[in-house]
Scaffold this motif. Structure first.
Motif, PDB file in Angstrom:
ATOM      1  N   TYR A 110       0.804  -1.178  -0.094  1.00 21.92           N
ATOM      2  CA  TYR A 110      -0.055   0.155   0.163  1.00 21.92           C
ATOM      3  C   TYR A 110       0.811   1.262  -0.045  1.00 21.92           C
ATOM      4  O   TYR A 110       1.942   1.369   0.472  1.00 21.92           O
ATOM      5  N   TYR A 111       0.235   2.208  -0.451  1.00 25.03           N
ATOM      6  CA  TYR A 111       0.858   3.687  -0.354  1.00 25.03           C
ATOM      7  C   TYR A 111       0.087   4.473   0.712  1.00 25.03           C
ATOM      8  O   TYR A 111      -1.058   4.469   0.710  1.00 25.03           O
ATOM      9  N   LYS A 112       0.927   4.875   1.647  1.00 22.32           N
ATOM     10  CA  LYS A 112       0.218   5.521   2.520  1.00 22.32           C
ATOM     11  C   LYS A 112       0.146   7.012   2.213  1.00 22.32           C
ATOM     12  O   LYS A 112       1.264   7.783   2.002  1.00 22.32           O
ATOM     13  N   LYS A 113      -1.099   7.591   2.188  1.00 20.40           N
ATOM     14  CA  LYS A 113      -1.270   8.856   1.932  1.00 20.40           C
ATOM     15  C   LYS A 113      -0.891   9.951   2.892  1.00 20.40           C
ATOM     16  O   LYS A 113      -0.938   9.821   4.075  1.00 20.40           O
ATOM     17  N   SER A 114      -0.228  11.244   2.736  1.00 18.74           N
ATOM     18  CA  SER A 114       0.272  11.973   3.445  1.00 18.74           C
ATOM     19  C   SER A 114      -0.987  12.952   3.822  1.00 18.74           C
ATOM     20  O   SER A 114      -1.452  13.561   2.946  1.00 18.74           O
ATOM     21  N   ASN A 115      -0.837  13.489   5.232  1.00 11.55           N
ATOM     22  CA  ASN A 115      -1.635  14.608   5.562  1.00 11.55           C
ATOM     23  C   ASN A 115      -0.971  16.071   5.321  1.00 11.55           C
ATOM     24  O   ASN A 115      -1.713  16.965   5.690  1.00 11.55           O
ATOM     25  N   SER A 116       0.088  16.010   4.992  1.00 12.43           N
ATOM     26  CA  SER A 116       0.799  17.280   4.917  1.00 12.43           C
ATOM     27  C   SER A 116       1.429  17.410   3.743  1.00 12.43           C
ATOM     28  O   SER A 116       1.873  16.221   2.760  1.00 12.43           O
ATOM     29  N   LYS A 117       2.076  18.308   3.251  1.00 13.63           N
ATOM     30  CA  LYS A 117       2.980  18.732   1.894  1.00 13.63           C
ATOM     31  C   LYS A 117       4.203  17.931   1.830  1.00 13.63           C
ATOM     32  O   LYS A 117       4.950  17.721   2.930  1.00 13.63           O
ATOM     33  N   VAL A 118       4.296  17.114   0.776  1.00 15.34           N
ATOM     34  CA  VAL A 118       5.586  16.183   0.681  1.00 15.34           C
ATOM     35  C   VAL A 118       6.401  17.094  -0.502  1.00 15.34           C
ATOM     36  O   VAL A 118       5.984  17.308  -1.662  1.00 15.34           O
ATOM     37  N   LEU A 119       7.694  17.137  -0.153  1.00 18.03           N
ATOM     38  CA  LEU A 119       8.530  17.710  -0.971  1.00 18.03           C
ATOM     39  C   LEU A 119       8.737  16.796  -2.366  1.00 18.03           C
ATOM     40  O   LEU A 119       8.822  15.612  -2.170  1.00 18.03           O
TER      41      LEU A 119
END
Length: 206
Positions: free
Chosen positions: A107-116
């Motif tokens: 799985y891909y864990k979705k981020s809750n914050s901005k990712v570089l």
């Protein structure tokens, strides 16, 4: 650390020998926890956008494996309509869910914050997970362990079977790992003349 020609030759050989292994080639032999750990740890060395390392793994138990196999069977039957012009499709063995020793959902864990690095290319996180999967595939091959990627599956159904929160995670791959009778000298679909191997020249955008 520097590498030499021998290292390059070995790496090139492993890459060229990687195969998508199906159920007609797995044998009844267990993968040790030590070797499974080596394969999984190789994923941690994959490149990831913004060093986000967004991969998550689930080792599938027998009951879930049976449910997923049933779903695959239903999905495969439905997929046949897309290949009416290719009778060979009905004869293909396209998974090794039950025959392989270990099944892993990735799985891909979705981020809750901005990712570089994801400002304009949102799916680079998912691509990072695919890079991790390739690391696993090549490492498994170096250990003489086969791996197959089962793709005739509906993500929503897999999430339901595995009780995964779709708001937080995205299904990327279902992998089957196990020892094999043999590793074919060329890809199975090439041997069956499903498609031809592209040359380097044909791989450039014109």
């Amino acid at each position: 650390m520097k590498f030499n020609k021998k290292d390059l030759k070995t790496l090139t050989k492993i890459i060229a020998s990687r195969r998508d292994v199906r159920g007609n080639n797995f044998i009844n032999k267990e993968i040790s926890s030590k070797k499974l750990k080596i394969i999984l740890k190789s994923a941690l060395n994959a490149p990831s956008v913004g060093y986000s390392q967004p991969w998550k793994f689930i080792i599938i138990d027998k009951n879930k494996k049976d449910e997923i196999f049933k779903h695959f069977t239903d999905s495969f039957e439905k997929s046949k309509k897309d290949f009416i012009d290719k009778p060979l499709y009905n004869k293909l063995k396209l998974e090794g869910i039950k025959e392989s020793n270990i099944n892993i959902a990735v799985y891909y864990k979705k981020s809750n914050s901005k990712v570089l690095g994801q400002t304009f290319m949102k799916r680079t996180g998912e691509y990072s997970v695919v890079c991790a999967i390739l690391n696993m595939w090549l490492t498994a091959r170096a250990l003489n362990i086969g791996m197959g990627w089962v793709s005739i599956l509906k993500p929503k159904k897999i999430d339901k079977i595995l009780d995964v929160n779709r708001d937080k995670y995205k299904f990327i791959a279902y992998l089957c790992l196990g020892y094999t009778k043999e590793f074919y000298n060329e890809p199975e679909l090439k041997k069956l003349k499903w498609n031809k191997k592209k040359s380097l020249k044909d791989s450039f955008l014109k």
